[in-house]
Scaffold this motif. Structure first.
Motif, PDB file in Angstrom:
ATOM      1  N   PHE A   1       0.874  -1.219   0.135  1.00  0.00           N
ATOM      2  CA  PHE A   1       0.054  -0.036  -0.015  1.00  0.00           C
ATOM      3  C   PHE A   1       0.952   1.250  -0.085  1.00  0.00           C
ATOM      4  O   PHE A   1       0.839   2.414   0.603  1.00  0.00           O
ATOM      5  N   SER A   2       2.039   1.209  -0.817  1.00  0.00           N
ATOM      6  CA  SER A   2       2.752   2.362  -1.106  1.00  0.00           C
ATOM      7  C   SER A   2       2.107   3.262  -1.731  1.00  0.00           C
ATOM      8  O   SER A   2       1.356   2.790  -3.168  1.00  0.00           O
ATOM      9  N   PRO A   3       2.319   4.527  -2.021  1.00  0.00           N
ATOM     10  CA  PRO A   3       1.545   5.385  -3.168  1.00  0.00           C
ATOM     11  C   PRO A   3       2.139   5.358  -4.449  1.00  0.00           C
ATOM     12  O   PRO A   3       3.071   4.800  -4.560  1.00  0.00           O
ATOM     13  N   ASP A   4       1.401   5.619  -5.310  1.00  0.00           N
ATOM     14  CA  ASP A   4       1.869   5.475  -6.804  1.00  0.00           C
ATOM     15  C   ASP A   4       3.186   6.153  -7.073  1.00  0.00           C
ATOM     16  O   ASP A   4       3.854   6.008  -7.798  1.00  0.00           O
ATOM     17  N   TRP A   5       3.246   7.344  -6.363  1.00  0.00           N
ATOM     18  CA  TRP A   5       4.402   8.245  -6.435  1.00  0.00           C
ATOM     19  C   TRP A   5       5.616   7.683  -5.861  1.00  0.00           C
ATOM     20  O   TRP A   5       6.780   8.292  -6.445  1.00  0.00           O
ATOM     21  N   VAL A   6       5.720   6.654  -5.493  1.00  0.00           N
ATOM     22  CA  VAL A   6       6.799   6.124  -4.855  1.00  0.00           C
ATOM     23  C   VAL A   6       7.169   4.709  -5.736  1.00  0.00           C
ATOM     24  O   VAL A   6       8.115   4.409  -5.689  1.00  0.00           O
TER      25      VAL A   6
ATOM     26  N   VAL B   1      15.756   2.624  -4.650  1.00  0.00           N
ATOM     27  CA  VAL B   1      15.845   2.193  -3.342  1.00  0.00           C
ATOM     28  C   VAL B   1      16.275   3.219  -2.619  1.00  0.00           C
ATOM     29  O   VAL B   1      15.503   3.446  -1.488  1.00  0.00           O
ATOM     30  N   ASP B   2      17.240   4.046  -2.624  1.00  0.00           N
ATOM     31  CA  ASP B   2      17.732   5.005  -1.884  1.00  0.00           C
ATOM     32  C   ASP B   2      16.791   6.325  -1.947  1.00  0.00           C
ATOM     33  O   ASP B   2      16.417   6.651  -0.857  1.00  0.00           O
ATOM     34  N   THR B   3      16.130   6.588  -2.932  1.00  0.00           N
ATOM     35  CA  THR B   3      15.046   7.668  -2.701  1.00  0.00           C
ATOM     36  C   THR B   3      13.769   7.132  -1.988  1.00  0.00           C
ATOM     37  O   THR B   3      13.204   7.804  -1.243  1.00  0.00           O
ATOM     38  N   HIS B   4      13.499   5.911  -2.295  1.00  0.00           N
ATOM     39  CA  HIS B   4      12.330   5.282  -1.399  1.00  0.00           C
ATOM     40  C   HIS B   4      12.496   5.279   0.086  1.00  0.00           C
ATOM     41  O   HIS B   4      11.792   5.690   0.875  1.00  0.00           O
ATOM     42  N   LYS B   5      13.954   5.008   0.568  1.00  0.00           N
ATOM     43  CA  LYS B   5      14.311   5.105   1.942  1.00  0.00           C
ATOM     44  C   LYS B   5      14.097   6.424   2.487  1.00  0.00           C
ATOM     45  O   LYS B   5      13.759   6.628   3.608  1.00  0.00           O
ATOM     46  N   ARG B   6      14.410   7.364   1.552  1.00  0.00           N
ATOM     47  CA  ARG B   6      14.510   8.706   2.137  1.00  0.00           C
ATOM     48  C   ARG B   6      12.968   9.388   2.178  1.00  0.00           C
ATOM     49  O   ARG B   6      13.007   9.994   3.095  1.00  0.00           O
ATOM     50  N   LEU B   7      12.147   9.097   1.121  1.00  0.00           N
ATOM     51  CA  LEU B   7      10.786   9.394   1.223  1.00  0.00           C
ATOM     52  C   LEU B   7      10.149   8.741   2.343  1.00  0.00           C
ATOM     53  O   LEU B   7       9.177   9.419   3.185  1.00  0.00           O
ATOM     54  N   LEU B   8      10.443   7.413   2.780  1.00  0.00           N
ATOM     55  CA  LEU B   8       9.905   6.531   3.748  1.00  0.00           C
ATOM     56  C   LEU B   8      10.249   7.257   5.347  1.00  0.00           C
ATOM     57  O   LEU B   8       9.565   7.389   6.023  1.00  0.00           O
TER      58      LEU B   8
ATOM     59  N   GLN C   1       5.019  -4.638  -5.703  1.00  0.00           N
ATOM     60  CA  GLN C   1       5.819  -4.560  -4.623  1.00  0.00           C
ATOM     61  C   GLN C   1       7.011  -3.563  -5.333  1.00  0.00           C
ATOM     62  O   GLN C   1       7.377  -3.465  -6.291  1.00  0.00           O
ATOM     63  N   THR C   2       7.381  -2.507  -4.394  1.00  0.00           N
ATOM     64  CA  THR C   2       8.449  -1.554  -4.852  1.00  0.00           C
ATOM     65  C   THR C   2       9.894  -2.247  -5.025  1.00  0.00           C
ATOM     66  O   THR C   2       9.950  -3.393  -4.413  1.00  0.00           O
ATOM     67  N   LYS C   3      10.852  -1.548  -5.589  1.00  0.00           N
ATOM     68  CA  LYS C   3      12.170  -2.217  -5.628  1.00  0.00           C
ATOM     69  C   LYS C   3      12.641  -2.477  -4.035  1.00  0.00           C
ATOM     70  O   LYS C   3      13.472  -3.378  -3.879  1.00  0.00           O
ATOM     71  N   PHE C   4      12.381  -1.604  -3.261  1.00  0.00           N
ATOM     72  CA  PHE C   4      12.768  -1.610  -1.917  1.00  0.00           C
ATOM     73  C   PHE C   4      12.410  -3.039  -1.205  1.00  0.00           C
ATOM     74  O   PHE C   4      13.030  -3.605  -0.506  1.00  0.00           O
ATOM     75  N   TYR C   5      11.190  -3.495  -1.481  1.00  0.00           N
ATOM     76  CA  TYR C   5      10.704  -4.621  -0.928  1.00  0.00           C
ATOM     77  C   TYR C   5      11.452  -5.802  -1.049  1.00  0.00           C
ATOM     78  O   TYR C   5      11.856  -6.651  -0.443  1.00  0.00           O
ATOM     79  N   LYS C   6      12.483  -5.697  -2.417  1.00  0.00           N
ATOM     80  CA  LYS C   6      13.070  -7.087  -2.544  1.00  0.00           C
ATOM     81  C   LYS C   6      14.328  -6.863  -1.745  1.00  0.00           C
ATOM     82  O   LYS C   6      15.340  -7.832  -1.909  1.00  0.00           O
TER      83      LYS C   6
ATOM     84  N   PHE D   1      14.973  -4.840   4.252  1.00  0.00           N
ATOM     85  CA  PHE D   1      13.870  -3.957   4.257  1.00  0.00           C
ATOM     86  C   PHE D   1      13.134  -4.029   5.566  1.00  0.00           C
ATOM     87  O   PHE D   1      12.528  -3.077   6.102  1.00  0.00           O
ATOM     88  N   VAL D   2      13.027  -5.239   6.217  1.00  0.00           N
ATOM     89  CA  VAL D   2      12.543  -5.171   7.399  1.00  0.00           C
ATOM     90  C   VAL D   2      13.529  -4.411   8.499  1.00  0.00           C
ATOM     91  O   VAL D   2      13.146  -3.611   9.568  1.00  0.00           O
TER      92      VAL D   2
END
Length: 445
Positions: A147-152, A157-164, A197-202, A206-207
């Protein structure tokens, strides 16, 4: 065989277990002794005072999701929902799904004036309702990748982590002081076909990264891991269960701030498979085996999401649902590691992946609520209310001895004490808790 004979088969066969292990567990692990010493302002003991103790709240948490707060088609239902929710529960799971809390980047739906999204009420009104009604709010969930937003979706992965991390920081700044418990990750083993699943999920961290980052911003809050495949026999392999090993790996990696293990308990199976479901979800011996295993990790346990189907509004089906609810809550309440049992949807007809009132699709087909579509009480609702306000509730009386001491045994929670001495009556409040010695000195002026 009747549906009751099929669904309750293992509870019926294990009545001795329910009587001795479960009932004795409730007595041993959910109750304690309060020791009271009454003195005057000079410290002299007050003998022969009469103390009437009445329990106000439970230490054990029981609740539901609050996804339908002000989401109904009319104000009559909205008001009735609030009354039924606050009239039973002491905890609420709040919807902090990233895709619906922040569908447009930088414009989170916190306030009551936020655009409406069905089953996703704005978060500020949810918190305000909880605090106004003595209900503990619980956040669900910081990093639920499905349930990540479309804009993610397509970021690296680095950008995803920064946004999260920005999301976690902002939520902590706004809610850390008012929401004690936060689910950090959810359903990392479950792939939902209609979601990505986003790239970060893999990524292998992740956890681990999610918990380390949550700890940075929420050092004093309760952090919870949550997943679906816990009691499923296809996933449960004792010490080789994937979820068990995931948590074990986190602990070996030095994740110290993981307080509770969330265990979902949705019986989302057709009625025709209830004989199989009963073997792995409605067998108290098996349930204890699973809880005992996860308790070896040294963390508290929570039933974070529970759905017990009725399958219809027939009198027989609702009676079976109610009996299952009574037995299951008794089992969970009796286990020393369990700290919460949270139902999922309070009302029939407003579940996920279905239009309101359409009982033929989505999770509506299970009739898994505690209230009917018109918000009338099902037997299961009344069972829970009876358990937590009558059967698992303490009201008692004692009197002080010559040295001013008295005591009583009761369920853990907060109590009002009505103390009568020398013709005067005063009210005091105490907490009877599982994590302290419960020795209280009360000054009566």
């Amino acid at each position: 065989m009747t549906r009751r004979e099929i669904a309750l088969k293992y509870f019926d066969e294990n009545r001795d277990f329910m009587q001795y292990t479960v009932q004795n567990g409730i007595e041993r692990y959910r109750k304690g002794t309060a020791t009271l010493t009454l003195t005057d302002r000079e410290g002299a003991p007050i003998p022969h005072a009469v103390i009437r103790a009445k329990q106000k709240t439970h230490e054990f948490k029981y609740g539901a999701n609050i996804f339908m707060l002000d989401e109904f088609e009319n104000q009559t239902k909205n008001q009735l929902y609030k009354e039924k929710f606050s009239g039973l529960f002491n905890l609420a799971t709040l919807p902090f799904y990233w895709n619906t809390l922040e569908p447009e980047q930088g414009k989170p739906r916190y306030g009551a004036d936020s655009p409406k999204i069905y089953r996703r009420p704005a978060t500020d009104p949810c918190v305000e309702f909880c605090l106004a009604n003595g209900i503990e709010p619980k956040l669900h969930c910081l990093n639920y990748d499905n349930f990540s937003p479309d804009w993610v979706k397509d970021v690296d992965v680095d950008t995803h982590k920064r946004l999260l991390e920005k999301r976690m920081r902002e939520l902590a700044e706004r809610y850390a002081d008012v929401i004690p418990s936060w689910e950090v990750t959810n359903e990392t083993f479950k792939t939902l076909g209609n979601y990505y699943q986003t790239k970060f999920y893999k990524e292998p961290d992740f956890v681990e990264w999610s918990f380390r980052t949550a700890d940075k911003y929420l050092p004093n809050n309760r952090l919870i891991i949550n997943d679906y495949f816990v009691f499923d026999p296809k996933q449960y392999r004792e010490y080789r269960s994937p979820y068990f090993m995931q948590i074990e790996r986190l602990l070996y990696k030095g994740i110290a701030h993981l307080d509770s293990i969330g265990m979902q308990f949705h019986s989302f199976f057709p009625k025709e498979k209830e004989d199989w479901v009963a073997k792995y979800r409605y067998d108290p011996v098996y349930l204890y085996e699973v809880m005992d295993l996860y308790a070896t990790l040294g963390k508290k346990l929570q039933i974070t999401e529970m759905t017990i189907p009725a399958f219809s509004n027939s009198e027989e089906d609702e009676a079976v649902q109610a009996e299952l609810v009574r037995n299951l809550y008794s089992v969970f309440f009796s286990h020393p590691a369990m700290e919460a049992a949270i139902y999922w949807n309070l009302v029939d007809g407003y579940a996920w992946k279905a239009e309101p009132g359409d009982m033929s699709v989505g999770e509506n087909v299970y009739y898994g609520g505690l209230l009917r579509f018109d918000l009338s009480e099902k037997p299961a609702y009344r069972v829970l209310k009876e358990l937590f306000t009558k059967e698992w509730h303490t009201e008692t009386e004692c009197a002080t001895a010559e040295n001013g001491t008295a005591g009583f045994r009761g369920f853990f929670g907060t109590y009002d004490l009505e103390i009568t001495a020398d013709g005067k009556t005063v009210i005091k409040e105490i907490s009877l808790r599982s994590d302290k010695n419960n020795v209280n000195t009360l000054v009566i002026e």
